[in-house]
Structures are given as C-alpha cells and as structure tokens.
Design a protein around this motif. Structure first.
Motif, PDB file in Angstrom:
ATOM      1  N   THR A  40       0.825  -1.212   0.000  1.00 50.88           N
ATOM      2  CA  THR A  40       0.000   0.000   0.000  1.00 50.88           C
ATOM      3  C   THR A  40       0.855   1.257   0.000  1.00 50.88           C
ATOM      4  N   THR A  41       1.941   1.240   0.779  1.00 53.19           N
ATOM      5  CA  THR A  41       2.810   2.416   0.844  1.00 53.19           C
ATOM      6  C   THR A  41       3.453   2.697  -0.497  1.00 53.19           C
ATOM      7  N   GLY A  42       3.908   1.664  -1.175  1.00 48.61           N
ATOM      8  CA  GLY A  42       4.506   1.837  -2.494  1.00 48.61           C
ATOM      9  C   GLY A  42       3.515   2.387  -3.500  1.00 48.61           C
ATOM     10  N   LEU A  43       2.291   1.870  -3.470  1.00 49.54           N
ATOM     11  CA  LEU A  43       1.252   2.379  -4.359  1.00 49.54           C
ATOM     12  C   LEU A  43       0.933   3.838  -4.014  1.00 49.54           C
ATOM     13  N   GLY A  44       0.942   4.154  -2.706  1.00 53.01           N
ATOM     14  CA  GLY A  44       0.702   5.519  -2.286  1.00 53.01           C
ATOM     15  C   GLY A  44       1.790   6.468  -2.764  1.00 53.01           C
ATOM     16  N   LEU A  45       3.046   5.999  -2.761  1.00 53.29           N
ATOM     17  CA  LEU A  45       4.142   6.825  -3.258  1.00 53.29           C
ATOM     18  C   LEU A  45       3.971   7.130  -4.743  1.00 53.29           C
ATOM     19  N   PHE A  46       3.469   6.153  -5.506  1.00 52.18           N
ATOM     20  CA  PHE A  46       3.232   6.362  -6.936  1.00 52.18           C
ATOM     21  C   PHE A  46       2.184   7.455  -7.147  1.00 52.18           C
ATOM     22  N   PHE A  47       1.055   7.355  -6.431  1.00 57.16           N
ATOM     23  CA  PHE A  47       0.003   8.356  -6.586  1.00 57.16           C
ATOM     24  C   PHE A  47       0.432   9.707  -6.006  1.00 57.16           C
ATOM     25  N   ILE A 163       3.979  -2.738  -8.618  1.00 55.64           N
ATOM     26  CA  ILE A 163       4.067  -1.443  -7.936  1.00 55.64           C
ATOM     27  C   ILE A 163       5.465  -0.852  -8.068  1.00 55.64           C
ATOM     28  N   LEU A 164       6.485  -1.710  -7.981  1.00 57.64           N
ATOM     29  CA  LEU A 164       7.857  -1.230  -8.163  1.00 57.64           C
ATOM     30  C   LEU A 164       8.057  -0.703  -9.587  1.00 57.64           C
ATOM     31  N   LEU A 165       7.500  -1.395 -10.562  1.00 56.55           N
ATOM     32  CA  LEU A 165       7.638  -0.952 -11.958  1.00 56.55           C
ATOM     33  C   LEU A 165       6.913   0.375 -12.191  1.00 56.55           C
ATOM     34  N   LEU A 166       5.760   0.563 -11.527  1.00 59.01           N
ATOM     35  CA  LEU A 166       5.037   1.826 -11.667  1.00 59.01           C
ATOM     36  C   LEU A 166       5.875   3.001 -11.176  1.00 59.01           C
TER      37      LEU A 166
END
Length: 288
Positions: A40-47, A163-166
């Motif tokens: 979730t944190t990684g996805l949050g960093l992307f957004f 998520i890492l690729l995003l």
C-alpha cells in the motif's frame, strides 16, 4: 491477569506491535532515503508523485476500500481479523510522521534498505502470527486466490513487482534496484518470522539397543517416542528405529544419552519447520 484473558489480548498486542514496526520501517528509513517499496505504501508513493495525493490521505482511503471489498468477497471472518490493521496502520503511520518525520538516522541508502526491510518484514510477520492481515495490498491476492485459485504468494510477488515498476516513472534505476532488494529482504524476514519458535529437530535412531534408548528419552528428556520396523539393507536384520522430535537445545543431551547407551548408534537429524500436537501445541497428557 488470568491466562485465558491474556490469550485473547495477546493477538491484539501483536497486531498493534506489527503495524507499529511496519510504520517505523517506512518513516525512519524508506521515506528519508527516498526508497521505493511495494504494498500500500509503495502504491501511495506512486500516486503521491503522479497525482500529488498525500500519503496520509491515500493510505486510509485505499485501506478502507480494500477492507470493504475483502469483507464482501471473503466474508465476515476475514473482516474481523483485518479491521484492526485497516484502521490502526494509517493512524500510527500519521503519528510516526509527526513525531519522527524530521529524523534522519542514516544517509546510507543500502543501510536504510536493510533496516526498512527488517522492520517491515518483522512487522508483517507479527501480524500474520496473530492470525490477521495487514490489509491494503494484502487483500487483492487473497481475493484472487478465492476466485481463481491463484496462490497467495504468487499474487503478493506479482503486485509488489507491478508497484515497483510503476514507480520507475519517477524513480531512477538505482532506486528501483534498492526497492527490489528491500522487497527481497522483508520477504525473507517474513518467511523466517512465520516459523520462529516453531522449528524443531527430528531424530531417527537405529540401534540394537532401541528399547533402552526408548526408555531413556522418555525418562530423561520427557519426550514422546515412536518405534517403527526397519530392515538392514546389507545384513537384512529386522529391528526397530526410534523416532523422536525435540528442541535444538535438547539435541545435545540426546546425543550424549545415545552415545552412553550405544556409541555405534546411527542417528539421522533433520530440522522440521513446525510441530503440532501433544507436547508442543497441546499440553502433555503424561508427565514424569
């Protein structure tokens, strides 16, 4: 405090401690070092980078949406074990940012990667030990497993990799590599956390003095023993082998006891990840 009451409270304490460790790993090491991660944190960093959405806003909203989706598809039992993490993690994450957000413990990205991986893996491990889920991005793999039979571990790795690729759109290749290392570290730590305190040693003993060894193990080590028929491949002699399971500390004592009875005894020692049943997860029926 009575023991039955403590047993009910202990899983809650594990869930709180696990989520707190998770947030510490992110706030103290991942964010100050600019590391990217999965979940979730990684996805949050992307957004946060792409749409300028605050982490403090994205994490609770996303967790609530995933919680409702999981409760709808996976049922009430899932909801009960996940609700605490779903609402506690965003709160403790925000508190840690307020209290520790300006602290930089190290400027070394590799050290930050290792420390964050250790804390995140340990935190998730404590939550899973309590029989709960950390919520968020842990939920989609569980849903895919329920609907399509996809293994949960495969789903977790796939989502973390995606998520890492995003995050490659706003991160350089070095950050991506550090992110992969961190995911690998917390995955290894998580695997170890799941078996900590549960691993035991299984010992098979082949000796003509099996009866005496059998009695000695029960009397001196207070461990259960199983006898099973064996036949020597060369001598074709029929006999019994002794099988027992004990802790690593007791293995040294067992070696001395067996050596005193039969120095030529044949021992096969192997580690098992978990043992359940009488004498381990259940109380002993017979005691010395």
């Amino acid at each position: 405090m009575k023991l039955p009451r403590f047993k009910k409270i202990f899983p809650i304490l594990l869930i709180l401690a696990g989520n707190t460790m998770y947030s510490l790993g992110v706030v103290l090491f991942a964010l100050p070092a600019g590391l990217i991660t999965g979940g979730t944190t990684g996805l949050g960093l992307f957004f946060s980078h792409s749409l300028k959405i605050s982490l403090n806003l994205f994490i609770p909203v996303f967790n609530i949406v995933m919680f409702l989706l999981g409760a709808w598809i996976l049922g009430k039992s899932f909801a009960l074990t996940t609700i605490l993490s779903t609402f506690y993690y965003p709160v403790i994450f925000h508190v840690m940012q307020l209290l520790l957000g300006d602290i930089t413990l190290t400027a070394d990205p590799m050290l930050s990667t290792v420390c964050s991986g250790l804390l995140i893996g340990s935190g998730i491990g404590l939550v899973i030990h309590a029989g709960a889920s950390t919520g968020g991005m842990d939920i989609p793999p569980l849903i895919l497993n329920r609907l399509f039979g996809l293994p949960v571990s495969v789903g977790l790795y796939a989502f973390d990799l995606l998520i890492l690729l995003l995050q490659m759109f706003f991160s350089n290749s070095e950050q991506v590599l550090y992110g992969i290392v961190m995911v690998l570290i917390y995955t290894v730590v998580l695997d170890q956390m799941l078996v900590v305190g549960k691993s035991r040693v299984q010992v098979k003993i082949i000796s003509p003095h099996y009866e005496e060894i059998n009695r000695t193990i029960q009397q001196k080590l207070d461990r259960g023993v199983t006898l099973f028929e064996v036949e020597g491949g060369h001598t074709r002699t029929e006999s019994y082998a002794v099988l027992t399971v004990l802790s690593k500390r007791e293995l040294v004592s067992l070696n001395h006891l067996v050596a005193d009875i039969d120095p030529g005894a044949f021992l096969i020692v192997s580690q098992v990840n978990e043992v359940r049943g009488r004498g381990f997860t259940l109380d002993k029926k017979y005691r010395r």
